[in-house]
Design an enzyme around this catalytic site. Structure first.
Site, PDB file in Angstrom:
ATOM      1  N   GLU A 312      14.025 -68.028 -51.022  1.00 59.87           N
ATOM      2  CA  GLU A 312      12.503 -68.578 -51.277  1.00 59.87           C
ATOM      3  C   GLU A 312      11.694 -68.047 -50.077  1.00 59.87           C
ATOM      4  O   GLU A 312      11.880 -67.835 -49.018  1.00 59.87           O
ATOM      5  CB  GLU A 312      12.656 -70.035 -50.910  1.00 59.87           C
ATOM      6  N   LYS A 373       7.748 -72.916 -59.271  1.00 60.17           N
ATOM      7  CA  LYS A 373       8.096 -74.194 -58.608  1.00 60.17           C
ATOM      8  C   LYS A 373       7.388 -75.170 -59.115  1.00 60.17           C
ATOM      9  O   LYS A 373       6.018 -75.139 -58.833  1.00 60.17           O
ATOM     10  CB  LYS A 373       8.095 -74.131 -57.046  1.00 60.17           C
ATOM     11  N   CYS A 419      14.191 -74.358 -53.601  1.00 63.01           N
ATOM     12  CA  CYS A 419      14.279 -75.301 -52.449  1.00 63.01           C
ATOM     13  C   CYS A 419      14.350 -76.938 -52.847  1.00 63.01           C
ATOM     14  O   CYS A 419      15.300 -77.171 -53.521  1.00 63.01           O
ATOM     15  CB  CYS A 419      13.023 -74.983 -51.672  1.00 63.01           C
TER      16      CYS A 419
END
Length: 541
Positions: A312, A373, A419
């Site tokens: 990330e 995300k 994440c």
């Protein structure tokens, strides 16, 4: 004759009373019990402490006179639990302590304060049941329901459900976590809390009877039955987990050979945009080394694709990935022979908003797919509009639409996760287009070498079991790892290591029950347990 209370003698007047020593001791004890319970969570996994802490909380609930006192007990216990288990959040603030020094006390204590009502509510609801075993049963089911409800707080914060305590490292943990394939981590939480409350209370009753001290919850017969059923449950749970490991087999083609690149870039360098060129060259070198090792493995499996993963927001020079086709060509040039590269990067969309993304690069350097995300970290990546202080720069990031399966050329279908998204049980894959493996890119450098990255890792492992899918995880400073669909560790690269990890992924498992029906299974179990707390007892004639 009884004395009137001050409010009756002096209507409308309020007299402040100094808390008694007993009241202070009671408060500190509940906070301590909650904090001690955190030892059951990763990375310690001291599960026996729950046989002490939860029954003691249950004893307080059984003695409570009303819902208010029960809620207060639950809130104190929850505050202690979350404050202790989320202590590592302060590390993220320390990265920019010169700007946010005033915010240092708030991350762990603030989160604990926000989450405490989620333990106060089930404690209050437990008062609907009769004092004794029924109240404990209702509390266990209510705890699980409200724990599941944490997904609705802000953008959601279902971190550290108690079921994750069963994700013990090694083979024992492999066995213990298999029921997640049927009931998910929430169902495991329900079973663990029930077991801790009932078995722990029965054991404490045995202690009190032997010493003729304190009060008891179970009759001698109930005590023997409870301990017997608890032992049977543990044996049955273990047998079911062991059987699944040996009876379920992967199906279809194997996954790709994954190269997990761990650049190990200190977070303060990334925040300050330092050493962008040096870091970029480091990633290129590590990628080339990893892909070369992958080619060696490919000789025995020539049809398996090679895919490399960068973590990330992999390095400080993120605009290069979006704005420079030449930079993307250089990356794929150093990864010669790889079918794709999955690169974690910040990008700006057509409206000028930044997004936390994964870019899928084709062998020619073209962007073949983009995943944004969808679940943003509260107060880290987005800021609720009602917070008056500017905590997140520029108001935070823009969120993506949610799970999506990529069908890239010559690669088994894959779902990307960034994440924090991996902690959301039942929400990590596209239900209408199930992928064959999952790619998770993350950056846990914010949290230092603490419990935080290990707790995050347990979520990755549990998602593998719930979905029956192998997962490859690339983390900036560690821990980069790969699991198969059983949650069994295939390989790992530890914390603070600079290297690349090459892992051939196996085929996925048949879709588990949980992957088909999701969290409704755990919710249905909670409802059944709640009903049992109110079911009439048949009297013997």
């Amino acid at each position: 004759m009884t004395m009137n209370s001050p409010s009756r003698v002096f209507p409308g007047r309020l007299r402040l009373r100094k808390p008694s020593r007993a009241s202070l001791r009671h408060t500190l004890s509940l906070l301590g019990l909650g904090a001690l319970s955190a030892l059951a969570l990763p990375p310690v996994h001291a599960l026996p402490v729950l046989l002490i802490t939860f029954p003691l909380l249950g004893a307080v609930l059984n003695r409570s006179k009303n819902s208010k006192s029960a809620a207060w007990a639950g809130a104190l216990f929850g505050f202690g639990l979350y404050a202790a288990s989320l202590y590592w959040l302060v590390n993220a603030v320390m990265i920019r302590a010169e700007d946010f020094w005033w915010f240092v006390p708030f991350p762990s204590l603030g989160c604990a304060l926000i989450l405490a009502p989620m333990t106060a509510a089930p404690a209050a609801l437990s008062m609907l049941a009769k004092s004794g075993p029924r109240r404990l049963i209702l509390f266990a089911a209510s705890w699980t329901v409200f724990d599941m409800g944490r997904v609705f707080l802000f953008s959601g914060f279902p971190w550290n459900p108690l079921g994750s305590a069963l994700a013990v490292p090694g083979r024992i943990g492999d066995v213990l976590i298999q029921p997640a394939a049927w009931m998910g981590v929430d169902g495991m939480t329900l079973c663990l809390v029930l077991l801790a409350l009932l078995a722990g209370t029965a054991l404490q009753d045995y202690w009190h009877r032997a010493r003729k001290t304190g009060t008891v919850c179970f009759s001698p017969t109930q005590q023997r039955i409870t301990l017997g059923l608890s032992a049977a449950m543990i044996l049955g749970w273990s047998a079911a987990g062991y059987s699944r490991l040996h009876m379920v087999t992967p199906t279809g083609e194997a996954g790709p050979i994954t190269v997990l690149v761990q650049g190990n870039v200190p977070e303060n360098e990334k925040v300050a945009h330092q050493s962008a060129r040096e870091v970029f060259e480091r990633y290129l070198t590590l990628t080339a080394q990893g892909v070369e090792r992958a080619h060696t493995l490919q000789t025995s499996a020539p049809n398996r694709a090679i895919v490399f993963l960068w973590p990330e927001t992999a390095y400080p020079g993120y605009p290069l990935l979006q704005d420079s086709p030449r930079a993307r060509q250089i990356i794929m040039g150093w990864a010669e022979g790889a079918q794709a590269g999955l690169i974690g990067a910040l990008r700006h969309d057509e409206n000028g908003r930044y997004r936390n993304s994964v870019l899928a690069l084709a062998p020619d350097g073209q962007v073949a797919a983009i995943y944004d995300k969808a679940r943003l970290v509260p107060f880290g990546e987005y800021q609720p509009s009602y917070i008056p202080l500017q905590i997140v720069p520029q108001g935070g990031l823009a969120a993506g639409p949610g799970p999506h399966t990529w069908h890239l050329a010559d690669i088994p279908s894959v779902g990307a996760l960034i994440c924090y998204e991996v902690i959301f049980s039942g929400s990590v894959v596209d239900e209408k287009d199930r992928p064959r493996w999952l790619a998770n890119v993350t950056n846990d450098a914010w949290f230092g070498n603490s419990a935080g990255p290990r707790q995050h890792l347990s979520s990755v492992r549990l998602r593998a079991v719930e979905e029956g899918l192998p997962i490859a995880r690339a983390a900036n400073t560690g821990i980069s790892i790969a699991y198969d669909g059983f949650g069994h560790e295939l390989a790992r690269l530890g914390w603070d290591k600079t290297d690349s990890l090459v892992v051939p992924l196996p085929a996925p498992l048949p879709a588990p029950l949980f992957s088909l029906y999701g969290r409704v299974i755990a919710l249905a179990l909670c409802c059944l347990v709640m009903i049992s707390a109110f079911s009439p007892v048949r009297k013997r004639v």
